[in-house]
Design an enzyme around this catalytic site. Sequence first.
Site, short mmCIF file in Angstrom:
data_model
loop_
_atom_site.label_atom_id
_atom_site.label_comp_id
_atom_site.label_asym_id
_atom_site.label_seq_id
_atom_site.Cartn_x
_atom_site.Cartn_y
_atom_site.Cartn_z
N ASP A 84 3.91 0.84 12.05
CA ASP A 84 2.74 0.18 11.48
C ASP A 84 2.58 -1.26 11.94
O ASP A 84 1.52 -1.85 11.75
CB ASP A 84 2.81 0.22 9.94
N CYS A 104 -5.79 7.73 9.07
CA CYS A 104 -6.11 7.22 10.40
C CYS A 104 -5.90 8.29 11.46
O CYS A 104 -5.01 9.13 11.36
CB CYS A 104 -5.22 6.02 10.71
N LYS A 159 0.84 -1.21 0.00
CA LYS A 159 0.00 0.00 0.00
C LYS A 159 0.87 1.25 0.00
O LYS A 159 0.65 2.17 -0.78
CB LYS A 159 -0.90 -0.01 1.24
N ASN A 160 1.87 1.28 0.86
CA ASN A 160 2.66 2.50 1.01
C ASN A 160 3.62 2.74 -0.15
O ASN A 160 4.27 3.77 -0.20
CB ASN A 160 3.41 2.50 2.35
N ARG A 197 -8.70 -0.52 4.21
CA ARG A 197 -7.78 0.48 3.63
C ARG A 197 -6.39 -0.11 3.42
O ARG A 197 -5.62 0.42 2.62
CB ARG A 197 -7.69 1.70 4.56
N ILE A 226 6.65 7.26 16.88
CA ILE A 226 6.36 7.94 15.61
C ILE A 226 5.04 8.71 15.67
O ILE A 226 4.98 9.87 15.28
CB ILE A 226 6.32 6.93 14.43
N ARG A 254 -1.28 15.09 12.58
CA ARG A 254 -0.48 14.70 11.41
C ARG A 254 -0.29 15.93 10.52
O ARG A 254 -0.91 16.08 9.48
CB ARG A 254 -1.18 13.55 10.65
N PRO A 255 0.58 16.84 10.98
CA PRO A 255 0.78 18.08 10.23
C PRO A 255 1.50 17.86 8.90
O PRO A 255 2.03 16.78 8.67
CB PRO A 255 1.64 18.92 11.17
N ILE A 256 1.53 18.91 8.05
CA ILE A 256 2.25 18.79 6.77
C ILE A 256 3.36 19.84 6.67
O ILE A 256 3.80 20.19 5.59
CB ILE A 256 1.29 18.86 5.56
N LEU A 286 6.50 19.71 7.32
CA LEU A 286 7.76 19.25 6.71
C LEU A 286 7.65 19.19 5.19
O LEU A 286 8.60 19.48 4.47
CB LEU A 286 8.16 17.88 7.27
C1 UD1 Z 1 3.86 6.94 6.22
C2 UD1 Z 1 3.05 5.69 6.01
C3 UD1 Z 1 2.44 5.23 7.32
C4 UD1 Z 1 3.52 5.07 8.37
C5 UD1 Z 1 4.37 6.32 8.47
C6 UD1 Z 1 5.56 6.17 9.40
C7 UD1 Z 1 2.26 5.93 3.74
C8 UD1 Z 1 1.10 6.09 2.82
N1 UD1 Z 1 1.99 5.97 5.05
O1 UD1 Z 1 2.97 7.94 6.67
O2 UD1 Z 1 1.78 3.99 7.09
O3 UD1 Z 1 2.91 4.83 9.62
O4 UD1 Z 1 4.88 6.69 7.18
O5 UD1 Z 1 6.35 5.10 9.01
O6 UD1 Z 1 3.37 5.72 3.30
N2 UD1 Z 1 5.17 14.78 10.67
C9 UD1 Z 1 5.23 16.12 10.97
N3 UD1 Z 1 5.15 17.02 9.95
C10 UD1 Z 1 5.04 16.63 8.65
C11 UD1 Z 1 5.00 15.27 8.35
C12 UD1 Z 1 5.06 14.36 9.38
O7 UD1 Z 1 5.32 16.51 12.14
O8 UD1 Z 1 4.99 17.49 7.76
C13 UD1 Z 1 5.21 13.79 11.77
C14 UD1 Z 1 3.90 13.00 11.84
O9 UD1 Z 1 2.91 13.69 12.56
C15 UD1 Z 1 4.32 11.74 12.50
C16 UD1 Z 1 5.75 11.54 11.97
O10 UD1 Z 1 6.17 12.81 11.48
O11 UD1 Z 1 4.37 11.90 13.89
C17 UD1 Z 1 5.86 10.50 10.87
O12 UD1 Z 1 5.13 10.91 9.77
P1 UD1 Z 1 5.51 10.51 8.26
O13 UD1 Z 1 6.80 9.78 8.24
O14 UD1 Z 1 5.36 11.73 7.43
O15 UD1 Z 1 4.36 9.49 7.94
P2 UD1 Z 1 3.39 9.48 6.69
O16 UD1 Z 1 4.17 9.77 5.45
O17 UD1 Z 1 2.17 10.25 6.97
#
Ligand code: UD1
Length: 419
Positions: A305, A116, A22-23, A397, A327, A121-123, A125
Amino acid sequence: MYQIEIAGGRRLAGSVPVHGAKNSVLPILAATVLGNGTSVIHGCPNLDDVDSSCEILEYIGCNIKREGSTICVDASTIGKSCIPEEMMHKMRSSITFLGSMTARLGTAEMGTPGGCELGPRPIDLHIQALEKIGVAVKERCGRVETRCDSFVGGEVHFDFPSVGATENIMMAASLARGETVITNPAKEPEICDLQAFLNKMGAKISGAGTDCIVIEGVPVLHGAEHRVIPDRIVAATYLCAGIMTGGTVELTETNPEHIHAVTAVLRDMGASIYTNKHAVLLYAPQRIKPIKLLRTMPYPGFPTDAQAMMTAALTLADGTSMIEENIFENRFRHAAELSKMGADITTRGNVAVIRGVKRLVGAPVTAMELRGGAALVLAGLCAEGISTVSGTSHIDRGYGSLVEDMQSLGAEIRKIGKA
Ligand code: UD1
């Protein structure tokens, strides 16, 4: 929505293939947008999140053909640069369209993503990284807008190796003018898979899986053909099912290298595990041994995960185990449901203390999120009596055939109620 009913207590035995990741497939589908032509993606699992990605691709004007597990995306007809909020909210990884649409169309507009409920889960970064390579980003009222003013590449350093942000910047930087260097990127196998796909499209990327990724921007990318890697989290789930039921489970069409951290822990729990290039064979021990402290970490550490499934497995250990979730903030919601089945788990902040019990008992429980839901199904497989798992839309999912695969391994499990 259907429920999953399980009559627990069957020892799993047999062999089962693992579907595509999936990822991997989700960012790769988002990356197809970068190519002026048709991409053919093999090994796509039959998941709700894959359907959601296809819906987005169709909405923005791509032509999609699906045949079995192959998805063909013709991105030459792409026309729209915005994604409606309801489409974005269906899954977190919809945010990876930000990098690819911005690079291909020069601009993109979308809502902030769903997924989920695992805590904030901010963006930030993603946005900071895109800004470093010359993308202008505006975020307001839950919407993000981008424009490529001087799309020149640059240096991006991640304080935390976000998987999605690494993917976004890899995609965007592929079409930037100039070189981008990413330090401390995510190193997950899915990042390497994305690099492989982008390079087949004509990108010039090296270093995925290491501490530094270098991307030399190119003017255009074309469509490409690719097979996604096997799903390492599905593999981890099935191995946990094997150890919990005292079973003998063989996984085929998998990559044992990607689940090294998981098999190492399962060995510490007493399992005997044998691997070859594409298969893993697990023999469960008489009784599971506890794990003093298991910490979730970015790859190659133990994957967050697989934490919920491991929590479920350790409820049956001969002693007390501790899990530290590093995480996501809110990733122990399955603990309260497992307790309804007789598990003895105390959570405090990001730590769960699991005191092993001799047996679990069947109960009606509810999946609150994807992996927590899978953990409840595993608990049901070894609990005495009948368990019913609701909230199965979360499970759909990420698992294309969980019920069918467990049936094929000998479990008494079925879907009940409306599909
Ligand atoms: C991806 C995976 C998810 C997995 C996660 C961590 C996919 C589709 N999903 O999610 O299954 O659990 O990696 O291995 O590939 N964070 C920030 N700011 C940001 C982005 C992230 O603070 O801009 C934080 C998140 O809140 C979280 C951590 O970083 O605490 C990890 O997030 P990230 O590695 O970005 O996970 P995803 O890409 O969302």
